[in-house]
Design an enzyme around this catalytic site. Structure first.
Site, mmCIF file in Angstrom:
data_model
loop_
_atom_site.group_PDB
_atom_site.id
_atom_site.type_symbol
_atom_site.label_atom_id
_atom_site.label_comp_id
_atom_site.label_asym_id
_atom_site.label_seq_id
_atom_site.Cartn_x
_atom_site.Cartn_y
_atom_site.Cartn_z
ATOM 1 N N LYS A 1 35.866 85.608 7.658
ATOM 2 C CA LYS A 1 36.326 86.987 7.424
ATOM 3 C C LYS A 1 37.618 86.972 6.622
ATOM 4 C CE LYS A 1 34.600 88.951 11.743
ATOM 5 N NZ LYS A 1 35.013 89.480 13.037
ATOM 6 N N GLU B 1 27.742 81.075 20.089
ATOM 7 C CA GLU B 1 29.134 81.544 20.067
ATOM 8 C C GLU B 1 29.874 81.178 21.346
ATOM 9 O OE1 GLU B 1 29.649 85.312 17.029
ATOM 10 O OE2 GLU B 1 29.860 85.696 19.151
ATOM 11 N N HIS C 1 3.153 74.528 12.007
ATOM 12 C CA HIS C 1 2.623 74.179 10.690
ATOM 13 C C HIS C 1 3.731 74.083 9.640
ATOM 14 C CE1 HIS C 1 -1.599 74.662 12.021
ATOM 15 N NE2 HIS C 1 -0.980 75.381 12.953
#
Ligand code: PA5
Length: 443
Positions: A419, A284, A305
């Site tokens: 948003k 951010e 793995h």
């Protein structure tokens, strides 16, 4: 630097001394920008001297609240997202025993919108005693607001309105926002998120400290460790004596050489959430103006793995930063076995942690030789003090790194886009035009 060592030896073949020296001046300038408080986002620098300016009366109030919570609750529900969640979780997971809890069990809620999770949580807590710490600086973030609405109702119907006042704690802005209004109206105890500290830099404020204290970690020691880091990094002005500056320098150098993705690697499962906090801090802060190093994380040897092939042999655009704990508490020795059918007698007498250290070294060299620069950050011990030190180290390095990159480390304009769309699609008043626009796009 008491708790940390930075080893950049496995990055040196990826740049020249001239490249390095050229960046030294830029990083020193970035540090001056930060310390002189003249840079972009300078109204969000409250975290910078927080380790020496925090209010000790507020810290005592946090400890008292944590004490009361654990006295009458088995579980603390910490409701928050992003910077109002990850810092606390990074610390709680680091110090919590792998099996069980030290203080009360802290469950993090409101960091997604899964109805299935909420349904099972309500079932899990129904016969337990619990309290709630709802954390939101803005007081309006949708995910924690939904979770809190549901959990507050459950708590009130279990204990009644009067007792709810002793079981609900709100950490939010000192004056603004829906959560502040609600907490005042209902008489819940509140803790303040300082105006000048952004979410991802807020772990050493009540945002992080209340859940951390409730989990049984000594927050005085966390703050002491952060203070030691503050003293180290604010007084050492040269890259050669300041590992936060050196880390910022190396990652910018590698970025400019085409290594655009950084993987924070750990070899200890309890560090997994520390990496989640780190990803938000750097992601951010730096991902702006179409720039920024992509912060990824991996848990080794587990992910060797799954992701190991990609790191060893995939596209050469990444670098690794290994966070290694030198002195891991608790261990198990591998014993000799008479028939040696599994062929492991060559390890007899070694401990699992010794094998883990060798795995770290072997992997670092293999990845380096495969074309992945490798930074090593050694943390000498895992204690509340070293945690506080490590948090401040990364915050300081992040700010300098973002200024070196040329972006404002302290805003997050990009977070708003999803948003707005979500509100519009859910029919929130005021978003009618955007709703119509979006619906045209998805038809
Ligand atoms: O770092 C940030 O500023 C964000 O991640 C916020 O912490 C996150 O969006 C939550 O915001 P709030 O605390 O206002 O609910």
């Amino acid at each position: 630097m008491r708790y940390l060592k930075l080893d950049t030896s496995l990055t040196k073949s990826f740049y020249t001394k001239k490249d390095y020296d050229e960046l030294v001046t830029e990083v020193q300038k970035a540090r001056e920008t930060l310390e002189s408080r003249q840079g972009l986002g300078n109204d969000f620098l409250g975290w910078l001297d927080l380790p020496i300016t925090h209010d000790s009366r507020e810290v005592s109030r946090i400890k008292q609240a944590a004490g009361r919570i654990c006295e009458h609750s088995d579980v603390l529900l910490a409701v928050g997202i992003g910077g109002s969640y990850l810092g606390a979780r990074s610390c709680v997971e680091l110090f919590k025993p792998y099996f069980g809890n030290n203080g009360c069990e802290v469950i993090f809620v409101g960091n997604h919108i899964s109805g299935s999770y909420m349904n099972e949580l309500l079932d899990y807590i129904k016969d337990k005693d619990y309290s709630i710490n709802v954390i939101s600086k803005s007081g309006t973030t949708t995910e924690p607001a939904i979770a809190f609405r549901i959990l507050e109702e459950a708590l009130i119907s279990k204990y009644g309105k009067e007792e709810a006042k002793h079981r609900i704690f709100a950490t939010t802005d000192k004056a603004r926002g829906a959560l502040k209004t609600l907490a005042d109206a209902e008489g819940y105890e509140t803790f303040v998120v300082p105006d000048d500290v952004g979410g991802r830099f807020s772990v050493l404020t009540p945002v992080g400290l209340l859940p951390i204290a409730a989990s049984g970690v000594d927050i005085d020691l966390v703050l002491e460790g952060a203070k030691e880091a503050y003293l180290d990094f604010s007084t050492n002005k040269d890259v050669a004596n300041n590992i936060a500056m050196e880390y910022a320098l190396i990652r910018n150098l590698l970025y400019r050489k085409g290594h655009k993705l950084e993987i924070l690697v750990n070899y200890e499962p309890r560090l997994a959430y520390f990496a989640e906090w780190w990803k938000q801090l750097f992601g951010e802060s730096e991902g702006k103006d179409h720039k920024g190093i992509w912060p990824a994380s991996a848990n080794f040897t587990t992910d060797l793995h799954s992701l190991g092939q990609m790191i060893q042999d995939g596209e050469r655009t990444m670098f690794e930063t290994v966070l290694e704990i030198e002195d891991v508490a608790k261990d198990v020795t591998i014993k000799a076995n008479d028939n040696n059918l599994d062929g492991l007698n060559f390890l007899a007498g070694k401990t699992m942690n010794e094998v883990n250290h060798v795995a770290t070294l072997g992997t670092r060299i293999a990845h380096h030789d495969g074309g992945v620069p490798n930074i090593l950050i050694k943390l000498n011990e895992v204690t509340p003090k070293s945690y506080g030190y490590l948090v401040y180290f990364f915050e300081y390095a992040c700010a300098i790194s973002a200024y070196t990159l040329g972006v404002n480390p302290f805003n997050q304009p990009g977070v708003e886009a999803y948003k707005k769309n979500m509100f519009a699609l859910l029919g929130k008043p005021g978003y009618e035009e955007l709703k119509a626009e979006l619906e045209k796009k998805i038809k």
